[in-house]
Motif scaffolding. Structure first.
Motif, PDB file in Angstrom:
ATOM      1  N   SER A   1      -9.310  -0.590   2.409  1.00  0.00           N
ATOM      2  CA  SER A   1      -8.853  -0.758   3.495  1.00  0.00           C
ATOM      3  C   SER A   1      -8.757  -2.557   3.419  1.00  0.00           C
ATOM      4  O   SER A   1      -9.686  -2.600   4.001  1.00  0.00           O
TER       5      SER A   1
ATOM      6  N   ASP B   1      -6.638   2.552   0.970  1.00  0.00           N
ATOM      7  CA  ASP B   1      -5.525   2.367   1.156  1.00  0.00           C
ATOM      8  C   ASP B   1      -5.230   2.333   2.642  1.00  0.00           C
ATOM      9  O   ASP B   1      -3.666   2.932   2.858  1.00  0.00           O
ATOM     10  N   TYR B   2      -5.255   2.178   3.244  1.00  0.00           N
ATOM     11  CA  TYR B   2      -4.884   1.841   5.000  1.00  0.00           C
ATOM     12  C   TYR B   2      -5.442   0.728   5.425  1.00  0.00           C
ATOM     13  O   TYR B   2      -6.056  -0.326   4.914  1.00  0.00           O
TER      14      TYR B   2
ATOM     15  N   GLU C   1       1.187   6.569   6.765  1.00  0.00           N
ATOM     16  CA  GLU C   1       0.510   7.248   6.057  1.00  0.00           C
ATOM     17  C   GLU C   1      -0.280   6.215   5.734  1.00  0.00           C
ATOM     18  O   GLU C   1      -1.381   5.981   4.991  1.00  0.00           O
ATOM     19  N   VAL C   2       0.084   4.488   6.209  1.00  0.00           N
ATOM     20  CA  VAL C   2      -0.865   4.105   6.063  1.00  0.00           C
ATOM     21  C   VAL C   2      -1.437   3.582   7.063  1.00  0.00           C
ATOM     22  O   VAL C   2      -2.580   2.712   6.944  1.00  0.00           O
TER      23      VAL C   2
ATOM     24  N   PRO D   1      -6.706   3.703  -5.494  1.00  0.00           N
ATOM     25  CA  PRO D   1      -6.924   3.629  -4.166  1.00  0.00           C
ATOM     26  C   PRO D   1      -8.074   2.880  -4.210  1.00  0.00           C
ATOM     27  O   PRO D   1      -8.743   2.350  -4.711  1.00  0.00           O
TER      28      PRO D   1
ATOM     29  N   SER E   1       2.248   1.632  -3.252  1.00  0.00           N
ATOM     30  CA  SER E   1       0.958   2.253  -3.987  1.00  0.00           C
ATOM     31  C   SER E   1       1.140   3.359  -4.563  1.00  0.00           C
ATOM     32  O   SER E   1       0.451   4.129  -5.751  1.00  0.00           O
ATOM     33  N   ARG E   2       0.441   3.508  -3.090  1.00  0.00           N
ATOM     34  CA  ARG E   2       0.270   5.231  -3.236  1.00  0.00           C
ATOM     35  C   ARG E   2       0.931   6.384  -3.904  1.00  0.00           C
ATOM     36  O   ARG E   2       1.011   7.559  -4.152  1.00  0.00           O
ATOM     37  N   GLU E   3       1.926   5.927  -3.954  1.00  0.00           N
ATOM     38  CA  GLU E   3       3.515   6.946  -4.714  1.00  0.00           C
ATOM     39  C   GLU E   3       3.301   6.748  -5.861  1.00  0.00           C
ATOM     40  O   GLU E   3       4.406   7.339  -7.139  1.00  0.00           O
TER      41      GLU E   3
ATOM     42  N   LEU F   1       0.506  -1.132   0.221  1.00  0.00           N
ATOM     43  CA  LEU F   1      -0.077  -0.208  -0.272  1.00  0.00           C
ATOM     44  C   LEU F   1       0.466   1.309   0.124  1.00  0.00           C
ATOM     45  O   LEU F   1       0.508   2.428  -0.957  1.00  0.00           O
ATOM     46  N   LYS F   2       2.322   1.210   0.986  1.00  0.00           N
ATOM     47  CA  LYS F   2       2.769   2.179   0.939  1.00  0.00           C
ATOM     48  C   LYS F   2       3.008   2.754  -0.412  1.00  0.00           C
ATOM     49  O   LYS F   2       3.108   4.210  -0.617  1.00  0.00           O
TER      50      LYS F   2
END
Length: 793
Positions: A522, A581-582, A556-557, A519, A511-513, A508-509
């Protein structure tokens, strides 16, 4: 030599064989080039040491087999027009999947700076395992992937998670023979007993036996074929074998096996969907035996390489320094005849691309591998439909998870036609008081059913298997392909998936970038049957440390919530189920718990994440003498009981009660998006007054979260300190010094001037603890003053 068991299956034409082999050779060339080359990608000149990367990283051994599978999946996808996704279990073979996505064009569409030409090939080679480039494993950066190369053993459960409620999807899953030795993979074979051929897609396992791990032979590759077949049939699969090292024959046999497998799958699905047949089907599995490092160097420095463990990573390690290795590398690369596969401009030849599907049918372009493109918001009814009435704090009790069960049942009902929400857990849905969901959906089950069984359904969307690994893998695969879910588990045993949640958080970390990764819903944990109410099961069931584990990860996750009652649990669950995305960890009890807040109060309190409960304290608008803080349902009850004792025995003491729902609020704002500024924290906890913090888990976590705060030196935390046994509920908190009497003693010990002034009160509290010990040994129950306590302040 090659051997196949499907001689009646269609045979490839010579033209099809030639194009498939061209595609496979091109992928092999690109895979090897990524490991070695940083210049001269088309071998337009003889290799020189400066063309070679200074650090050689990557895994060659599995790549030829992965390339073979990718090539043949292309063929059947294009020929049959099917939607397919592949989970690459040997994900360390990253160069193979990158090579194929570049060949099909999906890589260049995702990354326009890596075009499908000579310049793009050079970029593809240079960036692999290179600073500022891409990882050596299949990773979020890889188009078409939902599975990272470090997730050893999770591929098959991910594949089934992707197939659930995806009736038109074929999920191929390449299983490495090394990963087949892991516990998660071994349990995941049983997922076929939960796959509904009517509402779910199909999973095609491809067991790739190339003989070796990093340094040792693999167990399954050394089993006699009859024994391996018996094992796979015992798991519920019908094996189809492809074995050999002659490329032409292996291509023919692989094509026949693929056609045979997909014909069987189509027939079984049609029988179930149109004929109403409900008997459990036995799905095909392809057993692919090819040499490790196939088509690479046969021998290096007098030692055999191809077909041995030496081919696992970099078969020619000294290319820059050793002229003989450099010569072997050039001969190896030229053996694929790249001049036939790529034009002068580096673009793949027409033969190479003849088997490649179009558009979103390509494995690297399927939206199922970018589930955020498909995910829809959950229909969540208003929380007031489920809230418990609270006229005044502590006057009534409810089982929080039972109340949540009603909300989850409505979600299950409202997604009944969509089929994009599942509840997973290891045989504990009813134990965790969530059984209201059974009024809407039963438990998925394809195996034998007996008259005494309850809630088993072919089409159920509640998933129970006594394997936390499999539950986690199912849910991850389900979420990554665009759906929603919740994982309910006993708190102490969720640690079994520590490594799996690590990998998902990393996914997830990253992917968020990536702007092209949309997204996803969660990953939500409900941890119940928690440490303070495992008094009946004993020490083995008492471990609140998963929160510590998760809060070590990417801020951030990760999110962690400890709702103190039923309405706050509803509010937190509503937030978690809507989020993207958490990884949300919710810890809540299933035993009767006091209702402290109305629904409106719960919403406001959860939005704050931490706040003062003015009705519980005695500061009356002034400055407190002491702060009693709490996080968790049982600690909250003990703090309120301690506040009531202080109100009675020390009425002049100004007590502030602070409840924390969102654990990340304790972190500085610079360290976590939910963190408090120093001004907020100091206003809530003060800078110079004693803070007695009753916490659900291990007390040192609170110190770690708050160590940078001005008032940290005044912070005293009580929590679980590994003192557990089979005992009474209140004795659990006494054993760990979290009980109300100990908290009052802590206040007296830490507020200046009270040690002398309140010595008699402290003695009364100590005597109560002594009386408690005698009582439980005499009667086996808690003291009446504890068991019958209510908030009446």
């Amino acid at each position: 030599m090659s051997k196949a068991e499907h001689q009646d299956a269609p045979v490839l034409t010579d033209e099809e064989l030639r194009s498939l082999d061209a595609h496979w050779r091109a992928a092999n060339y690109l895979a090897a080039g990524q490991i070695y080359l940083m210049a001269n990608p088309l071998l337009t000149e003889s290799l020189r040491p400066e063309h070679i990367k200074p650090r050689l990283l990557g895994h060659w051994g599995t790549s030829p087999g992965l390339n073979l599978v990718y090539t043949h999946l292309n063929r059947v996808i294009k020929a049959r027009g099917i939607d397919a996704l592949c989970v690459w279990g040997p994900g360390h073979g990253g160069p193979a999947i990158l090579a194929n996505s570049w060949l099909e064009g999906s890589y260049s569409e995702t990354y326009p700076d890596v075009p499908r030409d000579g310049a793009g090939m050079a970029r593809l080679f240079r960036q692999f395992s290179f600073p500022g480039g891409v990882p050596s494993h299949v990773a979020p950066e890889t188009p078409g992937s939902i599975h990272e190369g470090g997730e050893l053993g999770y591929s098959l459960s991910h594949a089934y998670g992707a197939a659930f409620d995806n009736p038109d999807l074929l999920v191929a899953c390449v299983i490495g023979d090394g990963e087949a030795e892991t516990g998660p993979l071994a349990a995941a074979w049983h997922s076929d007993k939960f796959l509904d051929p009517v509402h779910d897609g199909a999973v095609l396992p491809i067991l790739h036996l190339n003989g070796y791990k990093i340094a040792n032979p693999t167990v399954l590759s050394r089993l006699p074929e009859a024994e391996l077949d018996a094992l796979l049939r015992g798991y519920g699969h019908e094996p189809l074998h492809v074995t050999g090292d002659d490329p032409a024959q292996v291509h023919r046999d692989m094509a026949a096996a693929m056609d045979d497998a997909l014909d069987r799958i189509a027939a079984m699905q049609q029988t179930a969907r149109e004929g109403g047949v409900t008997e459990r089907v036995h799905w095909p599995v392809i057993v692919l035996r090819t040499p490790k490092g196939w088509t690479g160097p046969a021998e290096v420095d007098g030692e055999p390489v191809e077909g041995t463990w030496r081919a696992h990573q970099v078969p020619l390690p000294g290319v820059r320094e050793n002229p003989e290795h450099l010569r072997q590398l050039e001969n190896w690369l030229r053996s694929y005849r790249p001049q036939e596969l790529f034009g002068p401009d580096g673009r793949p030849a027409a033969d190479v691309l003849a088997c490649v599907p179009d558009g979103v049918k390509r494995l690297g372009a399927t939206p199922h591998a970018n589930g955020g493109l498909l995910v829809r918001d959950l229909p969540i009814a208003p929380l007031d439909d489920f809230a418990v009435p609270v006229d005044k704090p502590g006057a009534t009790l409810h089982e929080p998870t039972r109340v949540l069960g009603d909300l989850l049942a409505r979600v299950m009902k409202d997604t009944g036609r969509r089929r994009d929400f599942r509840l997973v857990g290891p045989d504990e849905t009813a134990s965790n008081r969530l059984q209201a969901v059974f009024d809407v959906s039963g438990k998925a089950w394809q195996a034998e059913r007996l008259p005494v069984d309850e809630h088993l359904e072919h089409h159920g969307r509640v998933m129970e298997i006594l394997s936390e690994h499999t539950c986690q893998g199912w849910l991850e695969g389900y979420l990554l392909t665009g759906r929603h879910g919740l994982f309910s588990c006993y708190e102490a045993f969720v640690h079994i998936v520590d490594s799996m949640v690590n990998q998902h958080i990393k996914w997830l970390k990253t992917s968020r970038e990536l702007p092209w990764r949309a997204p996803i819903a969660s990953l939500n944990y409900l941890l119940t049957s928690h440490v303070w109410r495992q008094d009946h099961n004993g020490f083995s069931h008492q471990d609140p440390g998963f929160v510590d584990h998760v809060l070590n990860k990417s801020p951030e996750v990760v999110r962690v919530y400890l709702p103190p009652d039923a309405n706050t649990l509803l509010s937190v669950a509503d937030h978690a189920l809507r989020s993207r995305d958490y990884v949300n960890v919710i810890v809540a009890g299933k035993q009767p718990c006091f209702d402290w807040l109305s629904m409106d109060q719960a919403r406001a309190h959860c939005a704050r994440g931490a706040g003062i409960w003015e009705w519980a304290g005695t500061e009356n608008g002034g400055e407190p003498d002491v702060v009693l803080a709490c996080a968790g349902d049982v600690p909250t009850q003990e703090v309120l009981a301690a506040a009531a004792l202080l109100r009675r025995h020390l009425p002049d003491l100004a007590v502030r009660v602070v409840n924390v729902v969102d654990m990340t609020r304790l972190l500085p704002r610079e360290e976590h998006p939910h963190g408090m500024s120093d001004f907020e924290y100091d206003g809530l906890f003060t800078t110079d007054r004693p803070v007695i913090f009753a916490y659900h888990g291990y007390p040192w976590l609170i110190h770690r979260l708050a160590y940078r705060r001005t008032g940290h030196r005044n912070l005293h935390v009580r929590g679980y300190k590994e003192s557990g046994t089979t005992t009474t509920p209140f004795d659990m908190v006494v054993r760990n010094d979290l009980d109300r009497y100990r908290l009052v003693m802590d206040v007296i010990d830490r507020v200046p001037g009270l040690a002398v002034r309140a010595a008699s009160v402290r003695q009364q509290m100590a005597d109560a603890r002594t009386r408690h010990q005698a009582w439980i040994r005499a009667y086996g129950t808690d003291l009446p003053e504890v068991a019958d306590w209510t908030w009446d302040a």
